[in-house]
Design an enzyme around this catalytic site. Structure first.
Site, PDB file in Angstrom:
ATOM      1  N   THR A   1      -4.406 -15.042   9.900  1.00 57.57           N
ATOM      2  CA  THR A   1      -4.769 -15.844   8.780  1.00 57.57           C
ATOM      3  C   THR A   1      -4.505 -15.185   7.469  1.00 57.57           C
ATOM      4  O   THR A   1      -4.718 -16.006   6.237  1.00 57.57           O
ATOM      5  CB  THR A   1      -6.569 -16.043   8.716  1.00 57.57           C
ATOM      6  OG1 THR A   1      -7.076 -14.808   8.644  1.00 57.57           O
ATOM      7  CG2 THR A   1      -7.157 -16.712  10.011  1.00 57.57           C
ATOM      8  N   GLY A   2      -3.956 -14.207   7.345  1.00 58.66           N
ATOM      9  CA  GLY A   2      -3.308 -13.637   6.109  1.00 58.66           C
ATOM     10  C   GLY A   2      -2.018 -14.432   5.783  1.00 58.66           C
ATOM     11  O   GLY A   2      -1.535 -15.109   6.383  1.00 58.66           O
TER      12      GLY A   2
ATOM     13  N   SER B   1       3.249   0.237   5.467  1.00 54.31           N
ATOM     14  CA  SER B   1       3.313  -0.043   4.009  1.00 54.31           C
ATOM     15  C   SER B   1       3.817   1.123   3.105  1.00 54.31           C
ATOM     16  O   SER B   1       3.917   2.250   3.199  1.00 54.31           O
ATOM     17  CB  SER B   1       1.945  -0.045   3.485  1.00 54.31           C
ATOM     18  OG  SER B   1       1.743  -0.217   2.085  1.00 54.31           O
TER      19      SER B   1
ATOM     20  N   GLU C   1       3.007   1.913   0.335  1.00 58.87           N
ATOM     21  CA  GLU C   1       2.090   2.575  -0.346  1.00 58.87           C
ATOM     22  C   GLU C   1       2.015   4.198   0.171  1.00 58.87           C
ATOM     23  O   GLU C   1       1.208   4.927  -0.260  1.00 58.87           O
ATOM     24  CB  GLU C   1       0.504   2.058  -0.392  1.00 58.87           C
ATOM     25  CG  GLU C   1       0.359   0.872  -1.005  1.00 58.87           C
ATOM     26  CD  GLU C   1       0.416   1.003  -2.587  1.00 58.87           C
ATOM     27  OE1 GLU C   1      -0.058   2.273  -2.949  1.00 58.87           O
ATOM     28  OE2 GLU C   1       0.827   0.449  -3.527  1.00 58.87           O
TER      29      GLU C   1
ATOM     30  N   TYR D   1      -6.443   3.271   1.631  1.00 64.46           N
ATOM     31  CA  TYR D   1      -5.533   2.567   2.302  1.00 64.46           C
ATOM     32  C   TYR D   1      -4.447   3.114   2.643  1.00 64.46           C
ATOM     33  O   TYR D   1      -3.752   3.041   3.710  1.00 64.46           O
ATOM     34  CB  TYR D   1      -5.270   1.436   1.384  1.00 64.46           C
ATOM     35  CG  TYR D   1      -4.347   0.406   2.018  1.00 64.46           C
ATOM     36  CD1 TYR D   1      -4.508  -0.329   2.912  1.00 64.46           C
ATOM     37  CD2 TYR D   1      -2.867   0.519   1.372  1.00 64.46           C
ATOM     38  CE1 TYR D   1      -3.436  -1.392   3.573  1.00 64.46           C
ATOM     39  CE2 TYR D   1      -1.917  -0.416   2.020  1.00 64.46           C
ATOM     40  CZ  TYR D   1      -2.054  -1.331   2.788  1.00 64.46           C
ATOM     41  OH  TYR D   1      -1.303  -1.985   3.396  1.00 64.46           O
TER      42      TYR D   1
END
Length: 348
Positions: A11-12, A131, A133, A154
């Site tokens: 759903t993202g 990611s 990140e 995260y």
């Protein structure tokens, strides 16, 4: 019969685009969604068909990345050919407020998926949404061999997931690949992420619903690309003959300040009149510069981004103006039509 795919985080932003891509390629798509008292499927509503319909090829399954038993049951029953693990607590700033939850879902959730897949269907191919990140404070540009230096809960959770993916690949001869995606945006980006926060605020300011936009660190630099192109890379990664890890990005970096000024200038607004800095949006530890070295993905996957920074800004501003009932400035559709004459995703 076409292939079956299972997507967490369906759903993202990425999950919705990936679903459309796979459906366009003839896949049967299954997605994991969390039970909620309110609807949270808006990004995929346009492609959803009642499962009772004989033509339905998109199916949703209730579950949670913290529930290993349910994940195992779903994978055992579906027997997918490909798993795209996109689900996570993915907001970097929020991860400082919820570090334990972030670790449980973003890190351990990956282990739960990998172990369930290993036990239920060893022939499945697994994609891990890693990611940029993870690189954190590592010197740019960052490529597949750059040492990780995570600067948030995260990012730490994503580093764990990256190494678990490699561990399963090397320990069990499991087709498990990491896609290390740098920032990728679109009109479907969550409203709390800085790019969408900026473009959505522009529409609300023009329509008189807001007067000010509150932001944090404007000097952070990121490598920003267009999300539909990045989900195509996810698919390409799992079509390779052997599993591997790939950095996906544009090779350009721009600051939040640049994005802000580019977007406001495109809409004819003055940042001095409408933008304020709020310290609560600063992170305890910041990532200053992220810029991808996409050489490997260009060579092996045959991929180069069609949408770069300024075009991305225009696409997002026009989409938010249209969503607010305003007349778009009009550059976005020209850009998308010229770059993607055979667009496979639905209009935003």
């Amino acid at each position: 019969m076409g292939k079956k795919a299972f997507i967490t985080g369906i759903t993202g932003q990425d999950g919705s685009y990936l679903s459309e891509l796979l459906l366009s390629k003839g896949y049967e798509v299954h997605g994991l969604i969390r039970r909620s008292s309110t609807f949270n499927t808006s990004r995929i509503d346009s492609i959803y068909i009642d499962p009772h319909d004989a033509h339905a090829r998109l199916f949703l399954h209730y579950g949670d990345l913290s529930d290993s038993e349910q994940i195992s049951n779903i994978l055992y029953n579906i027997r997918p050919d490909e798993i795209y693990h996109l689900g996570a607590q993915s907001h970097v700033r929020v991860s400082f407020d919820t570090p334990e939850y972030t670790g449980n879902v973003t890190a351990l959730g990956t282990t739960r998926i990998l172990e369930a897949a290993r036990r239920s269907n060893h022939g499945v191919k697994f994609y891990q949404a890693s990611s940029s990140e993870m690189f954190g404070a590592a010197h740019p540009p960052q490529g597949e061999d750059t040492v990780f230096y995570p600067r948030s809960p995260y990012a730490c959770a994503k580093v764990y997931s990256y190494w678990m993916t490699r561990n399963y690949r090397e320990g069990y001869n499991f087709f498990a690949s990491n896609g290390i995606l740098f920032n990728h945006e679109s009109p479907r980006r969550g409203e709390t992420f800085v790019t969408r926060k900026i473009t959505r605020a522009i529409a609300r300011i023009i329509s008189g619903k807001e007067k000010f936009l509150y932001l944090g660190n404007l000097e952070a630099k990121r490598d920003w690309g267009f999300a539909p192109e990045y989900v195509e890379c996810m698919w390409r990664i799992l079509q390779q003959d052997k599993p591997d890890d790939f950095v996906i990005g544009t090779g350009e970096t721009h600051s939040v300040r640049e994005f802000l000024h580019e977007a406001f200038a495109y809409a004819g607004l003055d940042t001095e009149k409408h933008v304020k800095i709020d310290p609560k949006y600063f992170r305890p530890t910041e990532v200053d510069v992220l810029i991808a070295d996409p050489g490997k993905s260009e060579k092996i996957l045959g991929w180069k981004p069609a949408i770069k920074f300024r075009d991305l800004v225009k696409v997002m501003v026009d989409a938010d103006m249209k969503a607010a009932g305003l007349e778009p400035i009009g550059e976005a559709e020209k850009i998308l039509s010229s770059k993607f004459p055979d667009r496979w995703w639905k209009a935003d």
